[in-house]
Design a protein around this motif. Structure first.
Motif, short mmCIF file in Angstrom:
data_model
loop_
_atom_site.label_atom_id
_atom_site.label_comp_id
_atom_site.label_asym_id
_atom_site.label_seq_id
_atom_site.Cartn_x
_atom_site.Cartn_y
_atom_site.Cartn_z
N PRO A 241 0.80 -1.23 0.00
CA PRO A 241 0.00 0.00 0.00
C PRO A 241 0.83 1.28 0.00
N PHE A 242 2.00 1.26 0.63
CA PHE A 242 2.86 2.44 0.61
C PHE A 242 3.31 2.77 -0.81
N ILE A 243 3.68 1.74 -1.57
CA ILE A 243 4.12 1.95 -2.95
C ILE A 243 2.98 2.46 -3.81
N VAL A 244 1.81 1.87 -3.65
CA VAL A 244 0.65 2.30 -4.44
C VAL A 244 0.31 3.75 -4.13
N PHE A 245 0.28 4.10 -2.84
CA PHE A 245 -0.05 5.48 -2.48
C PHE A 245 1.00 6.45 -3.01
N GLY A 246 2.28 6.09 -2.89
CA GLY A 246 3.35 6.97 -3.36
C GLY A 246 3.24 7.27 -4.84
N VAL A 247 2.97 6.23 -5.64
CA VAL A 247 2.81 6.43 -7.08
C VAL A 247 1.58 7.27 -7.37
N PHE A 248 0.48 6.97 -6.72
CA PHE A 248 -0.75 7.74 -6.93
C PHE A 248 -0.56 9.21 -6.54
N ARG A 249 0.11 9.44 -5.42
CA ARG A 249 0.32 10.81 -4.95
C ARG A 249 1.17 11.60 -5.95
N TYR A 250 2.20 10.95 -6.48
CA TYR A 250 3.06 11.65 -7.44
C TYR A 250 2.29 11.96 -8.72
N LEU A 251 1.46 11.03 -9.16
CA LEU A 251 0.62 11.29 -10.34
C LEU A 251 -0.33 12.46 -10.09
N LEU A 252 -0.87 12.51 -8.89
CA LEU A 252 -1.76 13.63 -8.53
C LEU A 252 -1.01 14.96 -8.61
N LEU A 253 0.19 15.01 -8.06
CA LEU A 253 0.98 16.24 -8.09
C LEU A 253 1.39 16.59 -9.51
N MET A 254 1.74 15.58 -10.29
CA MET A 254 2.19 15.81 -11.66
C MET A 254 1.09 16.44 -12.51
N HIS A 255 -0.12 15.94 -12.37
CA HIS A 255 -1.23 16.45 -13.18
C HIS A 255 -1.88 17.70 -12.58
N GLY A 256 -1.92 17.76 -11.24
CA GLY A 256 -2.61 18.87 -10.60
C GLY A 256 -1.78 20.11 -10.39
N ASP A 270 6.97 17.48 -0.26
CA ASP A 270 5.58 17.05 -0.13
C ASP A 270 5.39 16.18 1.11
N LEU A 271 4.61 16.67 2.07
CA LEU A 271 4.45 15.97 3.34
C LEU A 271 3.85 14.57 3.19
N PRO A 272 2.76 14.39 2.42
CA PRO A 272 2.21 13.03 2.28
C PRO A 272 3.23 12.02 1.71
N ILE A 273 4.04 12.46 0.74
CA ILE A 273 5.04 11.55 0.19
C ILE A 273 6.13 11.27 1.21
N LEU A 274 6.53 12.28 1.98
CA LEU A 274 7.54 12.06 3.03
C LEU A 274 7.03 11.08 4.07
N VAL A 275 5.77 11.23 4.47
CA VAL A 275 5.17 10.30 5.45
C VAL A 275 5.10 8.90 4.86
N CYS A 276 4.74 8.82 3.58
CA CYS A 276 4.66 7.51 2.91
C CYS A 276 6.01 6.82 2.88
N ILE A 277 7.06 7.57 2.52
CA ILE A 277 8.41 6.99 2.47
C ILE A 277 8.85 6.55 3.86
N ALA A 278 8.58 7.40 4.86
CA ALA A 278 8.96 7.05 6.23
C ALA A 278 8.22 5.80 6.71
N GLY A 279 6.94 5.72 6.39
CA GLY A 279 6.15 4.56 6.78
C GLY A 279 6.65 3.30 6.11
N TRP A 280 6.95 3.39 4.80
CA TRP A 280 7.48 2.23 4.10
C TRP A 280 8.82 1.79 4.68
N ALA A 281 9.71 2.76 4.94
CA ALA A 281 11.04 2.44 5.46
C ALA A 281 10.94 1.78 6.84
#
Length: 291
Positions: A241-256, A270-281
């Motif tokens: 789920p961390f990988i899926v969210f990270g990819v989705f979040r980046y796509l959101l930022l890229m398009h939005g 980006d705080l959500p991506i930082l939290v996602c990376i920290a959670g995955w790690a």
């Protein structure tokens, strides 16, 4: 344009230290081999990390010297120290030579394989700067190759095995970020009505969006396959789920928000991506340490 910097400050900026985050891949080998308590291997990993930071900065300097005339016409890159005249081409080339020598001195004690990986890395960087950056598709594929070399070199430096699936995920994720950067450049060139790099003439937003979709899906699938086939534990599946969210979040930022031009900036801000990376790690570290 920002205020002019001192020569030492401008030289430091020319090294692009923020992009050293890409070299954190050098630690993938020791982490995924669960050798976190081995102080000797950590020393080798840090030596490899320092070497690739030096080699990366040397490549950036050479690239900026070559691209200075073009960068002066770019709305963002015109602020680069070499394009702006804050660092002379001769000084940049001298610093690049010192950094490259330092990189080889750092990896020499790590063995022949580490030296060969560094040679491959610099050869790819040189090929990208001189030729490949202007060839459609090969430009982004070369970027993916550079990330794979980093991951493999990190494993070789500490003499551990790294999963081929992780190398594939690394290549696909780098390709995803490179395509996102090309998309942002296309948007910027269109909005500013300024000349972009020549390779952009071979891309279109429609094409890049299709490629990004394919690579994003492939990245997630490849990571899933890695967790399904993990040799020591299938528990890594809980990190999907961390990988899926990270990819989705980046796509959101890229398009939005069109934040794809500088991937390292997104990862740092980006705080959500930082939290996602920290959670995955944290999750991956617990699993690898306890299985």
């Amino acid at each position: 344009m920002p205020a002019r910097r001192s020569r030492s400050s401008a030289a430091l900026v020319s090294l692009r230290p923020r992009q050293w985050t890409k070299n954190l891949l050098l630690f993938a080998g020791i982490i995924f081999a669960a050798k976190l308590g081995d102080a000797g291997r950590w020393g080798e990993a840090f030596a490899a990390f320092a070497a690739y930071c030096a080699a990366s900065s040397a490549s950036y300097l050479v690239n900026d010297v070559r691209d200075a005339p073009h960068d002066r016409e770019h709305p963002v890159k015109r602020a680069r120290p070499i394009a702006r005249g804050e660092v002379s081409p001769r000084l940049a080339e001298l610093i690049a030579a010192v950094l490259l020598l330092s990189a080889f001195l750092l990896v020499a004690p790590l063995g022949l394989s580490s030296i060969l990986f560094l040679c491959t890395f610099f050869a790819l960087q040189a090929g990208y700067t001189l030729v490949l950056k202007d060839i459609v598709l090969l430009d982004v594929m070369t970027i993916g190759g550079l990330f794979v070399v980093r991951a493999a070199a990190g494993a070789a430096a500490v003499e551990v095995r790294i999963s081929p699936w992780l190398l594939l995920c690394t290549a696909l994720l780098a390709l995803f970020l490179a395509l996102a950067k090309r998309r942002s450049e296309l948007v910027l060139v269109g909005a500013e009505a300024t000349p972009g790099r020549p390779v952009l003439e071979g891309y279109s937003l429609a094409l890049v969006d299709q490629l990004v979709t394919i690579v994003a899906a492939s990245t997630v699938i490849s990571y899933c396959l890695y967790t399904f086939t993990a040799r020591d534990s299938k528990a890594m599946m809980v990190t999907i789920p961390f990988i899926v969210f990270g990819v989705f979040r980046y796509l959101l930022l890229m398009h939005g928000r069109d934040l794809g031009e500088e991937p390292e900036e997104v990862l740092l801000r980006d705080l959500p991506i930082l939290v996602c990376i920290a959670g995955w790690a944290a999750c991956a570290a617990i699993i690898l340490a306890t299985t």
